[in-house]
Design a protein around this motif. Sequence first.
Motif, PDB file in Angstrom:
ATOM      1  N   LEU A  52      17.271   8.802  54.565  1.00 56.72           N
ATOM      2  CA  LEU A  52      17.902   8.283  55.775  1.00 56.72           C
ATOM      3  C   LEU A  52      17.088   7.084  56.266  1.00 56.72           C
ATOM      4  CD1 LEU A  52      17.694  11.721  56.015  1.00 56.72           C
ATOM      5  CD2 LEU A  52      19.423  11.234  57.715  1.00 56.72           C
ATOM      6  N   TYR A  83      11.094   8.611  64.121  1.00 53.01           N
ATOM      7  CA  TYR A  83      12.157   7.592  64.102  1.00 53.01           C
ATOM      8  C   TYR A  83      12.042   6.700  65.335  1.00 53.01           C
ATOM      9  CZ  TYR A  83      14.154  11.662  66.540  1.00 53.01           C
ATOM     10  OH  TYR A  83      14.345  12.753  67.359  1.00 53.01           O
ATOM     11  N   ALA A 101      15.051  18.978  60.595  1.00 55.42           N
ATOM     12  CA  ALA A 101      16.206  19.866  60.502  1.00 55.42           C
ATOM     13  C   ALA A 101      16.090  20.675  59.220  1.00 55.42           C
ATOM     14  CB  ALA A 101      17.504  19.054  60.510  1.00 55.42           C
ATOM     15  N   ALA A 102      16.708  21.856  59.243  1.00 55.74           N
ATOM     16  CA  ALA A 102      16.642  22.723  58.066  1.00 55.74           C
ATOM     17  C   ALA A 102      18.030  23.234  57.735  1.00 55.74           C
ATOM     18  CB  ALA A 102      15.705  23.892  58.337  1.00 55.74           C
ATOM     19  N   ARG A 143      29.030  16.970  54.548  1.00 52.32           N
ATOM     20  CA  ARG A 143      28.728  15.891  53.596  1.00 52.32           C
ATOM     21  C   ARG A 143      29.578  16.130  52.348  1.00 52.32           C
ATOM     22  NH1 ARG A 143      22.037  15.558  54.047  1.00 52.32           N
ATOM     23  NH2 ARG A 143      22.018  15.535  56.325  1.00 52.32           N
ATOM     24  N   PHE A 173      27.958  22.766  55.851  1.00 50.59           N
ATOM     25  CA  PHE A 173      26.766  23.616  55.875  1.00 50.59           C
ATOM     26  C   PHE A 173      26.237  23.648  57.301  1.00 50.59           C
ATOM     27  CE2 PHE A 173      23.713  20.102  56.178  1.00 50.59           C
ATOM     28  CZ  PHE A 173      24.505  19.043  55.756  1.00 50.59           C
ATOM     29  N   TYR A 213      18.993  22.221  68.255  1.00 47.45           N
ATOM     30  CA  TYR A 213      20.425  22.417  68.032  1.00 47.45           C
ATOM     31  C   TYR A 213      20.642  23.266  66.799  1.00 47.45           C
ATOM     32  CZ  TYR A 213      19.323  18.461  64.996  1.00 47.45           C
ATOM     33  OH  TYR A 213      18.729  17.634  64.082  1.00 47.45           O
ATOM     34  N   GLY A 256      13.435  19.194  56.508  1.00 41.65           N
ATOM     35  CA  GLY A 256      12.911  17.837  56.346  1.00 41.65           C
ATOM     36  C   GLY A 256      12.987  17.098  57.662  1.00 41.65           C
ATOM     37  N   ARG A 283      20.727  27.389  52.643  1.00 45.69           N
ATOM     38  CA  ARG A 283      19.635  27.456  51.651  1.00 45.69           C
ATOM     39  C   ARG A 283      18.645  28.538  52.036  1.00 45.69           C
ATOM     40  NH1 ARG A 283      18.034  21.266  50.088  1.00 45.69           N
ATOM     41  NH2 ARG A 283      20.183  20.594  49.778  1.00 45.69           N
ATOM     42  N   GLN A 336      22.889  23.502  59.958  1.00 42.22           N
ATOM     43  CA  GLN A 336      21.484  23.113  60.142  1.00 42.22           C
ATOM     44  C   GLN A 336      21.022  23.594  61.507  1.00 42.22           C
ATOM     45  OE1 GLN A 336      20.971  18.866  60.146  1.00 42.22           O
ATOM     46  NE2 GLN A 336      20.783  18.723  57.919  1.00 42.22           N
ATOM     47  N   GLY A 383      11.466  14.409  64.699  1.00 43.26           N
ATOM     48  CA  GLY A 383      12.226  15.650  64.613  1.00 43.26           C
ATOM     49  C   GLY A 383      12.323  16.179  63.207  1.00 43.26           C
ATOM     50  N   GLY A 440      10.960  13.734  60.288  1.00 42.16           N
ATOM     51  CA  GLY A 440       9.999  12.654  60.436  1.00 42.16           C
ATOM     52  C   GLY A 440      10.161  11.939  61.754  1.00 42.16           C
ATOM     53  N   ARG A 497      12.569  10.087  51.866  1.00 36.98           N
ATOM     54  CA  ARG A 497      13.711  10.675  52.569  1.00 36.98           C
ATOM     55  C   ARG A 497      14.918   9.737  52.546  1.00 36.98           C
ATOM     56  NH1 ARG A 497      14.393  15.012  54.227  1.00 36.98           N
ATOM     57  NH2 ARG A 497      15.013  14.637  56.363  1.00 36.98           N
ATOM     58  N   GLY A 548      22.218  15.568  62.510  1.00 39.35           N
ATOM     59  CA  GLY A 548      22.165  15.770  63.951  1.00 39.35           C
ATOM     60  C   GLY A 548      21.308  14.813  64.757  1.00 39.35           C
TER      61      GLY A 548
HETATM   62  P1  HAM Z   1      18.210  16.092  55.635  1.00 41.37           P
HETATM   63  O1  HAM Z   1      17.026  16.162  54.759  1.00 41.37           O
HETATM   64  O2  HAM Z   1      19.328  15.240  55.191  1.00 41.37           O
HETATM   65  O3  HAM Z   1      17.676  15.615  57.054  1.00 41.37           O
HETATM   66  O4  HAM Z   1      18.741  17.551  55.885  1.00 41.37           O
HETATM   67  C1  HAM Z   1      17.887  18.573  56.362  1.00 41.37           C
HETATM   68  C2  HAM Z   1      18.113  19.858  55.576  1.00 41.37           C
HETATM   69  O5  HAM Z   1      19.504  20.199  55.579  1.00 41.37           O
HETATM   70  C3  HAM Z   1      17.753  19.774  54.105  1.00 41.37           C
HETATM   71  O6  HAM Z   1      16.385  20.001  53.898  1.00 41.37           O
HETATM   72  C4  HAM Z   1      18.596  20.894  53.514  1.00 41.37           C
HETATM   73  O7  HAM Z   1      17.950  22.147  53.657  1.00 41.37           O
HETATM   74  C5  HAM Z   1      19.838  20.894  54.398  1.00 41.37           C
HETATM   75  N1  HAM Z   1      20.965  20.224  53.724  1.00 41.37           N
HETATM   76  C6  HAM Z   1      21.182  18.902  53.606  1.00 41.37           C
HETATM   77  N2  HAM Z   1      22.325  18.669  52.927  1.00 41.37           N
HETATM   78  C7  HAM Z   1      22.839  19.878  52.613  1.00 41.37           C
HETATM   79  C8  HAM Z   1      24.013  20.331  51.920  1.00 41.37           C
HETATM   80  N3  HAM Z   1      24.892  19.480  51.422  1.00 41.37           N
HETATM   81  N4  HAM Z   1      24.201  21.670  51.765  1.00 41.37           N
HETATM   82  C9  HAM Z   1      23.327  22.548  52.295  1.00 41.37           C
HETATM   83  N5  HAM Z   1      22.202  22.192  52.950  1.00 41.37           N
HETATM   84  C10 HAM Z   1      21.967  20.884  53.120  1.00 41.37           C
HETATM   85  C11 HAM Z   1      18.460  15.459  58.159  1.00 41.37           C
HETATM   86  O8  HAM Z   1      19.590  15.852  58.247  1.00 41.37           O
HETATM   87  C12 HAM Z   1      17.718  14.852  59.332  1.00 41.37           C
HETATM   88  N6  HAM Z   1      18.667  14.744  60.478  1.00 41.37           N
HETATM   89  C13 HAM Z   1      16.510  15.674  59.687  1.00 41.37           C
HETATM   90  C14 HAM Z   1      15.780  15.155  60.884  1.00 41.37           C
HETATM   91  C15 HAM Z   1      15.838  15.617  62.151  1.00 41.37           C
HETATM   92  N7  HAM Z   1      14.974  14.106  60.884  1.00 41.37           N
HETATM   93  C16 HAM Z   1      14.513  13.897  62.122  1.00 41.37           C
HETATM   94  N8  HAM Z   1      15.060  14.816  62.908  1.00 41.37           N
END
Ligand code: HAM
Length: 431
Positions: free
Chosen positions: A262, A291, A309-310, A115, A127, A109, A287, A314, A129, A307, A289, A260, A85
Amino acid sequence: MSKIKYQTLTGMHDVLVEEQVYFKRVQKVVESVANSYTFDKIETPILEFAEIFQKAVGDDTDIVGKEMYTFRTKGGDMVCLRPEGTAPVMRSYLEHGMHNMPQPVKLWYIGPFFRYERPQAGRFRQFHQFGFEAIGEANPSIDSQIIQMSYDVLKELGFKNLTIEVNSIGDSECRPYFKKILTSYFKSRRSSLCGDCQRRLKENPLRILDCKEEKCQRVKAGAPQIIDHLCEKCHAHFKEVLEFLDELELPYTLNPYLVRGLDYYTKTVFEIVETSEDGKSLGSLAGGGRYDNLSKVLGGRTVAGCGSAAGIERIISLMKTREMKTGKPVEEPKIFLAQLGQLAKRKSMKLFEEFRAAKIPVAESFSKDSLKTQLRTANKQNIKWVLIFGQKEALEDFITLRDMDTGVQKEIKLDKVVEEMKERIIKNKSL
Ligand code: HAM
């Protein structure tokens, strides 16, 4: 029984009636935390130009290189289902000229992401987030606020064994030099790395630190740490983030190998992990950080951002196994916490948490420094009580309470403030 003809696709699932209560609970807690930190909701489309993620997240990351659902539309555009996101929120910030709004622009959001991962426990292809993004602010207080918010949501949902892993991965000034050091370390151990990492060695040696293969983990254990090679600016920034986390008494540990998956991150990165009673990690729930280069990568001018996201599935899966409650949400803030100066800011973040623990909703504006702006924000939010924490107050451990209806002010000792405000709110007692 005859075999059912159609099923959900691999890695995708229905959110059935009995699961809705968990989704609702997560959404309500996220919304209440977002409200108390004055984050506004944003929705971006599920389809975006694939190039946005190729540039932002990075072509050689697993997310873009292996896991994106990409296709060409009838009109010939190369698009994808959004895998995350942050890039879309930044795209939206730039597209709508949000730099003209008061900074930082604080957004949250919630929604589906996609993925094409190998399905396994806690990994889905569709999934959900929730995320928080604060754009337009370079101050380290924002990093700690984002960490605090993600932690608050998980805590409020009932998680008890949370650990925050933090690291700094530097910026374009110090990272290239560190990459060289890392490359030479891994080059001399090339044959001990998995096939993917041997390739990563050429493209991006930092990715090797993220590899989950056991043989690579062993090599990683002796690798140089970026923390020892940060430039002065990144070092100072990280030090301040840690000072804020200390002040907030958040349970963090330094993980010098957290990078991380990304590409857009600069400086602070973090993950929040829940552990079992016997200390085993149950996976990363959230997770994020900083950017600070993302905006430039997407064609804008330099805009700082941070930012997190969770992953909701999970979180829910653990809530179910732990039989956590799906109970009731929170109300509007009744108090506004204004602060002036670095010490007051640090102390007021702690006080903010004490109010939250006492279940008294408080609004704040930690990233603003002018009192006038903060009072205006309180007024806009129709908040009667403003607690002013200035330099003098911070040094002498008191706080000034201002009744916005009457303009009358009074001083309260810091260790009495939560108690007194509780009573004033219950009895609706003006100054
Ligand atoms: P990310 O670590 O790729 O970061 O995803 C964040 C969270 O989404 C993960 O900790 C996990 O709980 C969940 N997640 C990721 N992939 C999956 C999956 N395939 N199935 C279920 N849960 C999943 C980001 O997406 C960044 N955009 C976070 C961010 C926001 N960084 C800065 N701002």
